[in-house]
Design a protein around this motif. Structure first.
Motif, mmCIF file in Angstrom:
data_model
loop_
_atom_site.group_PDB
_atom_site.id
_atom_site.type_symbol
_atom_site.label_atom_id
_atom_site.label_comp_id
_atom_site.label_asym_id
_atom_site.label_seq_id
_atom_site.Cartn_x
_atom_site.Cartn_y
_atom_site.Cartn_z
ATOM 1 N N ARG A 149 0.860 -1.087 -0.070
ATOM 2 C CA ARG A 149 -0.015 -0.080 0.044
ATOM 3 C C ARG A 149 0.919 1.300 -0.099
ATOM 4 N NH1 ARG A 149 -5.257 0.448 0.815
ATOM 5 N NH2 ARG A 149 -5.313 -1.788 2.027
ATOM 6 N N TYR A 150 0.543 2.268 -0.803
ATOM 7 C CA TYR A 150 1.357 3.407 -1.051
ATOM 8 C C TYR A 150 0.458 4.504 -0.416
ATOM 9 C CZ TYR A 150 3.644 0.667 -4.462
ATOM 10 O OH TYR A 150 4.381 -0.444 -5.106
ATOM 11 N N THR A 151 1.269 5.567 -0.026
ATOM 12 C CA THR A 151 0.940 6.668 0.782
ATOM 13 C C THR A 151 -0.149 7.392 -0.042
ATOM 14 O OG1 THR A 151 2.716 8.134 0.224
ATOM 15 C CG2 THR A 151 3.047 7.088 2.400
ATOM 16 N N ASP A 152 -0.368 7.387 -1.352
ATOM 17 C CA ASP A 152 -1.275 8.182 -1.879
ATOM 18 C C ASP A 152 -2.692 7.185 -1.991
ATOM 19 O OD1 ASP A 152 -0.622 6.019 -3.812
ATOM 20 O OD2 ASP A 152 -0.186 7.219 -5.566
ATOM 21 N N GLY A 153 -2.867 6.328 -1.323
ATOM 22 C CA GLY A 153 -3.912 5.528 -1.468
ATOM 23 C C GLY A 153 -3.995 4.356 -2.418
ATOM 24 N N THR A 154 -3.192 4.304 -3.467
ATOM 25 C CA THR A 154 -3.107 3.155 -4.265
ATOM 26 C C THR A 154 -2.311 2.090 -3.736
ATOM 27 O OG1 THR A 154 -0.960 3.885 -5.271
ATOM 28 C CG2 THR A 154 -3.127 4.834 -6.392
ATOM 29 N N CYS A 155 -2.338 0.975 -4.418
ATOM 30 C CA CYS A 155 -2.057 -0.335 -3.834
ATOM 31 C C CYS A 155 -1.445 -1.625 -5.024
ATOM 32 C CB CYS A 155 -2.631 -0.725 -2.893
ATOM 33 S SG CYS A 155 -4.253 -1.715 -3.369
ATOM 34 N N LEU A 156 -0.578 -2.355 -4.619
ATOM 35 C CA LEU A 156 -0.509 -3.424 -5.555
ATOM 36 C C LEU A 156 -1.205 -4.519 -4.843
ATOM 37 C CD1 LEU A 156 3.375 -3.273 -6.311
ATOM 38 C CD2 LEU A 156 1.549 -2.754 -7.848
ATOM 39 N N LYS A 157 -1.683 -5.531 -5.520
ATOM 40 C CA LYS A 157 -2.394 -6.471 -4.933
ATOM 41 C C LYS A 157 -1.708 -7.878 -5.334
ATOM 42 C CE LYS A 157 -6.911 -4.931 -4.313
ATOM 43 N NZ LYS A 157 -8.392 -5.211 -4.492
ATOM 44 N N GLN A 158 -2.349 -9.106 -4.484
ATOM 45 C CA GLN A 158 -1.521 -10.252 -4.837
ATOM 46 C C GLN A 158 -2.756 -11.353 -4.767
ATOM 47 O OE1 GLN A 158 1.002 -11.919 -1.763
ATOM 48 N NE2 GLN A 158 -0.309 -11.118 -0.042
ATOM 49 N N PHE A 159 -2.467 -12.325 -5.521
ATOM 50 C CA PHE A 159 -3.292 -13.478 -5.615
ATOM 51 C C PHE A 159 -2.200 -14.726 -5.434
ATOM 52 C CE2 PHE A 159 -5.694 -16.982 -7.372
ATOM 53 C CZ PHE A 159 -6.904 -16.795 -7.127
ATOM 54 N N GLN A 160 -2.404 -15.398 -4.286
ATOM 55 C CA GLN A 160 -1.588 -16.429 -4.089
ATOM 56 C C GLN A 160 -2.168 -17.878 -4.406
ATOM 57 O OE1 GLN A 160 0.294 -16.611 -0.178
ATOM 58 N NE2 GLN A 160 0.931 -14.512 -0.202
ATOM 59 N N PHE A 161 -1.434 -18.864 -4.788
ATOM 60 C CA PHE A 161 -2.052 -19.984 -4.987
ATOM 61 C C PHE A 161 -0.937 -21.064 -5.095
ATOM 62 C CE2 PHE A 161 -0.252 -17.948 -8.982
ATOM 63 C CZ PHE A 161 0.291 -19.163 -9.625
ATOM 64 N N ALA A 162 -1.376 -22.659 -5.241
ATOM 65 C CA ALA A 162 -0.497 -23.447 -5.165
ATOM 66 C C ALA A 162 -0.910 -24.034 -6.532
ATOM 67 C CB ALA A 162 -0.860 -24.478 -3.966
ATOM 68 N N LEU A 163 0.388 -24.358 -7.107
ATOM 69 C CA LEU A 163 0.185 -25.402 -8.323
ATOM 70 C C LEU A 163 0.516 -26.738 -7.800
ATOM 71 C CD1 LEU A 163 0.206 -25.867 -11.418
ATOM 72 C CD2 LEU A 163 2.794 -25.424 -11.332
ATOM 73 N N THR A 164 -0.257 -27.752 -7.865
ATOM 74 C CA THR A 164 -0.314 -28.834 -7.261
ATOM 75 C C THR A 164 -0.393 -29.907 -8.550
ATOM 76 O OG1 THR A 164 -2.680 -29.252 -6.920
ATOM 77 C CG2 THR A 164 -1.091 -28.147 -5.201
ATOM 78 N N SER A 165 0.051 -31.215 -8.356
ATOM 79 C CA SER A 165 0.015 -32.244 -9.407
ATOM 80 C C SER A 165 0.154 -33.589 -8.425
ATOM 81 C CB SER A 165 1.133 -32.013 -10.207
ATOM 82 O OG SER A 165 2.370 -32.287 -9.804
ATOM 83 N N LYS A 166 -0.578 -34.723 -9.027
ATOM 84 C CA LYS A 166 -0.592 -35.916 -8.629
ATOM 85 C C LYS A 166 0.444 -36.618 -9.828
ATOM 86 C CE LYS A 166 -3.633 -37.139 -5.549
ATOM 87 N NZ LYS A 166 -4.691 -37.980 -5.327
ATOM 88 N N GLU A 167 1.389 -37.073 -9.199
ATOM 89 C CA GLU A 167 2.384 -37.739 -10.019
ATOM 90 C C GLU A 167 2.685 -39.392 -9.652
ATOM 91 O OE1 GLU A 167 3.667 -35.872 -12.398
ATOM 92 O OE2 GLU A 167 3.366 -34.001 -11.700
ATOM 93 N N ALA A 168 3.183 -39.889 -10.698
ATOM 94 C CA ALA A 168 3.585 -41.275 -10.146
ATOM 95 C C ALA A 168 4.649 -41.388 -9.284
ATOM 96 C CB ALA A 168 4.438 -41.937 -11.580
ATOM 97 N N TYR A 169 4.412 -42.169 -8.270
ATOM 98 C CA TYR A 169 5.387 -42.170 -7.021
ATOM 99 C C TYR A 169 5.714 -43.442 -6.546
ATOM 100 C CZ TYR A 169 7.161 -41.655 -2.243
ATOM 101 O OH TYR A 169 7.789 -41.376 -1.122
#
Length: 139
Positions: free
Chosen positions: A51-71
């Motif tokens: 968040r910046y002092t002028d009231g604007t901001c940068l936003k974020q979207f967090q996520f997990a990239l998941t996979s099922k793999e041969a194990y």
């Protein structure tokens, strides 16, 4: 009635589908079935990145990239899966440098970051669940 914007998660899914290391398996949202497939899972996080002092901001979207793999517990299998996540991370970093980012409705993507490298999250008899934690920074 206001126009409905395309969800950010849909843009992220489309972006990830362009990765040359993603094979032709299905890319789900918030669901990982019993077969070898991928999922993009939103993670609850503060949507404000900075968040910046002028009231604007940068936003974020967090996520997990998941996979099922041969194990199977074999070192060669583990190295191959780890190599996929390393390659994905390097691909995302290169895309940031070349300004190749998810296309968002009503927002401008700034970068896709890997917050936690890919790792075996839950081993099972035949399939293991791997995941990597990422975030999209946008304004």
């Amino acid at each position: 009635m206001p126009e409905v914007k395309r969800p950010i998660i849909d843009s992220i899914r489309e972006y990830i589908a362009t990765c040359p290391y993603i094979d032709d398996r299905k890319i789900n949202i918030d669901y990982l079935g019993d077969r070898m497939e991928y999922s993009i899972d939103p993670i609850g996080a503060d949507p404000i990145y900075r968040r910046y002092t002028d009231g604007t901001c940068l936003k974020q979207f967090q996520f997990a990239l998941t996979s099922k793999e041969a194990y199977d517990g074999d070192a060669r299998t583990a190295i191959a899966k780890s190599g996929f996540y390393q390659s994905f991370e390097e691909w995302a970093e290169q895309n940031n440098l070349e300004d190749i980012l998810p296309e968002l409705d009503g927002h401008d993507a700034i970068k896709v970051e890997v917050l936690q490298s890919g790792y075996l999250f839950a081993p099972d008899v035949d399939l293991g669940r791997y995941q990597m934690i990422c975030r999209l920074i946008y304004k």
